[in-house]
Enzyme design. Sequence first.
Site, PDB file in Angstrom:
ATOM      1  N   ASP A 169      -0.495  -0.987  -3.793  1.00  0.00           N
ATOM      2  CA  ASP A 169      -1.785  -0.979  -3.109  1.00  0.00           C
ATOM      3  C   ASP A 169      -1.695  -1.874  -1.878  1.00  0.00           C
ATOM      4  OD1 ASP A 169      -4.934  -0.255  -4.151  1.00  0.00           O
ATOM      5  OD2 ASP A 169      -4.694  -1.718  -2.529  1.00  0.00           O
ATOM      6  N   ILE A 170      -2.294  -1.435  -0.789  1.00  0.00           N
ATOM      7  CA  ILE A 170      -2.230  -2.180   0.476  1.00  0.00           C
ATOM      8  C   ILE A 170      -3.044  -3.477   0.405  1.00  0.00           C
ATOM      9  CG2 ILE A 170      -4.233  -1.173   1.670  1.00  0.00           C
ATOM     10  CD1 ILE A 170      -2.346  -0.702   4.081  1.00  0.00           C
ATOM     11  N   HIS A 177      -6.219   8.702  -8.385  1.00  0.00           N
ATOM     12  CA  HIS A 177      -5.243   7.608  -8.430  1.00  0.00           C
ATOM     13  C   HIS A 177      -5.634   6.645  -9.536  1.00  0.00           C
ATOM     14  CE1 HIS A 177      -8.422   6.665  -5.534  1.00  0.00           C
ATOM     15  NE2 HIS A 177      -8.326   5.398  -5.916  1.00  0.00           N
ATOM     16  N   GLY A 213     -16.878   3.070  -7.186  1.00  0.00           N
ATOM     17  CA  GLY A 213     -16.089   2.494  -6.107  1.00  0.00           C
ATOM     18  C   GLY A 213     -14.919   3.347  -5.652  1.00  0.00           C
ATOM     19  N   GLN A 214     -14.899   4.644  -6.012  1.00  0.00           N
ATOM     20  CA  GLN A 214     -13.815   5.499  -5.534  1.00  0.00           C
ATOM     21  C   GLN A 214     -13.985   5.734  -4.039  1.00  0.00           C
ATOM     22  OE1 GLN A 214     -13.357   9.354  -7.423  1.00  0.00           O
ATOM     23  NE2 GLN A 214     -11.447   9.772  -6.323  1.00  0.00           N
TER      24      GLN A 214
HETATM   25  P1  5GP Z   1     -10.446   3.333  -4.850  1.00  0.00           P
HETATM   26  O1  5GP Z   1     -11.398   2.395  -4.145  1.00  0.00           O
HETATM   27  O2  5GP Z   1     -10.600   4.760  -4.315  1.00  0.00           O
HETATM   28  O3  5GP Z   1     -10.481   3.268  -6.341  1.00  0.00           O
HETATM   29  O4  5GP Z   1      -8.979   2.843  -4.474  1.00  0.00           O
HETATM   30  C1  5GP Z   1      -8.373   3.106  -3.250  1.00  0.00           C
HETATM   31  C2  5GP Z   1      -7.276   2.091  -3.091  1.00  0.00           C
HETATM   32  O5  5GP Z   1      -6.424   2.517  -2.063  1.00  0.00           O
HETATM   33  C3  5GP Z   1      -7.768   0.688  -2.706  1.00  0.00           C
HETATM   34  O6  5GP Z   1      -7.370  -0.262  -3.695  1.00  0.00           O
HETATM   35  C4  5GP Z   1      -7.111   0.434  -1.353  1.00  0.00           C
HETATM   36  O7  5GP Z   1      -6.673  -0.898  -1.196  1.00  0.00           O
HETATM   37  C5  5GP Z   1      -5.943   1.398  -1.361  1.00  0.00           C
HETATM   38  N1  5GP Z   1      -5.554   1.868  -0.051  1.00  0.00           N
HETATM   39  C6  5GP Z   1      -6.380   2.295   0.943  1.00  0.00           C
HETATM   40  N2  5GP Z   1      -5.666   2.687   2.004  1.00  0.00           N
HETATM   41  C7  5GP Z   1      -4.358   2.515   1.673  1.00  0.00           C
HETATM   42  C8  5GP Z   1      -3.133   2.755   2.374  1.00  0.00           C
HETATM   43  O8  5GP Z   1      -3.080   3.224   3.521  1.00  0.00           O
HETATM   44  N3  5GP Z   1      -1.984   2.437   1.731  1.00  0.00           N
HETATM   45  C9  5GP Z   1      -1.979   1.930   0.454  1.00  0.00           C
HETATM   46  N4  5GP Z   1      -0.783   1.644  -0.089  1.00  0.00           N
HETATM   47  N5  5GP Z   1      -3.121   1.698  -0.231  1.00  0.00           N
HETATM   48  C10 5GP Z   1      -4.287   1.987   0.375  1.00  0.00           C
END
Ligand code: 5GP
Length: 114
Positions: free
Chosen positions: A30-31, A100, A93-94
């Site tokens: 994760d970034i 993923h 929070g998606q």
């Molecule tokens: P969500 O909020 O949808 O559950 O999780 C999305 C995740 O993707 C977040 O934890 C965010 O830090 C990660 N993320 C967003 N953009 C990028 C990216 O460009 N590269 C990587 N490796 N992770 C990302």
Amino acid sequence: MAECLFCAIVAGEIPATTVLETDRVLVFRDINPQAPTHVLVIPKQHYPDVAALAAADSGLLAEVITAAHRVAETEGVSQTGYRLVFNTGAQAGQTVPHVHGHLLGGRPLTWPPG
Ligand code: 5GP
Ligand code: ZN
């Protein structure tokens, strides 16, 4: 799927730090990590969320979860414990509409989550 961030990572159009790759699954860091181990576990094929994946290909969902556990082992958190989270929908929070699992570990994790 066009315009999907994680499809672009699968295609190699956006760089990511891969920790495991199989024929159908990709695991990358994760970034914005929230724990010492924080990786994202995705099917390479696009599904919007875990419910859609479960409905379409439960075998692929099993591959995603198996890959998560393999990475928990290689990251050294399988014994201490880890959390596997699929945020599903806006209120959870998606933010990326490509299913993923977040694999989090390496520190005590509180419950309930925020
Ligand atoms: P969500 O909020 O949808 O559950 O999780 C999305 C995740 O993707 C977040 O934890 C965010 O830090 C990660 N993320 C967003 N953009 C990028 C990216 O460009 N590269 C990587 N490796 N992770 C990302
Ligand atoms: Zn996608």
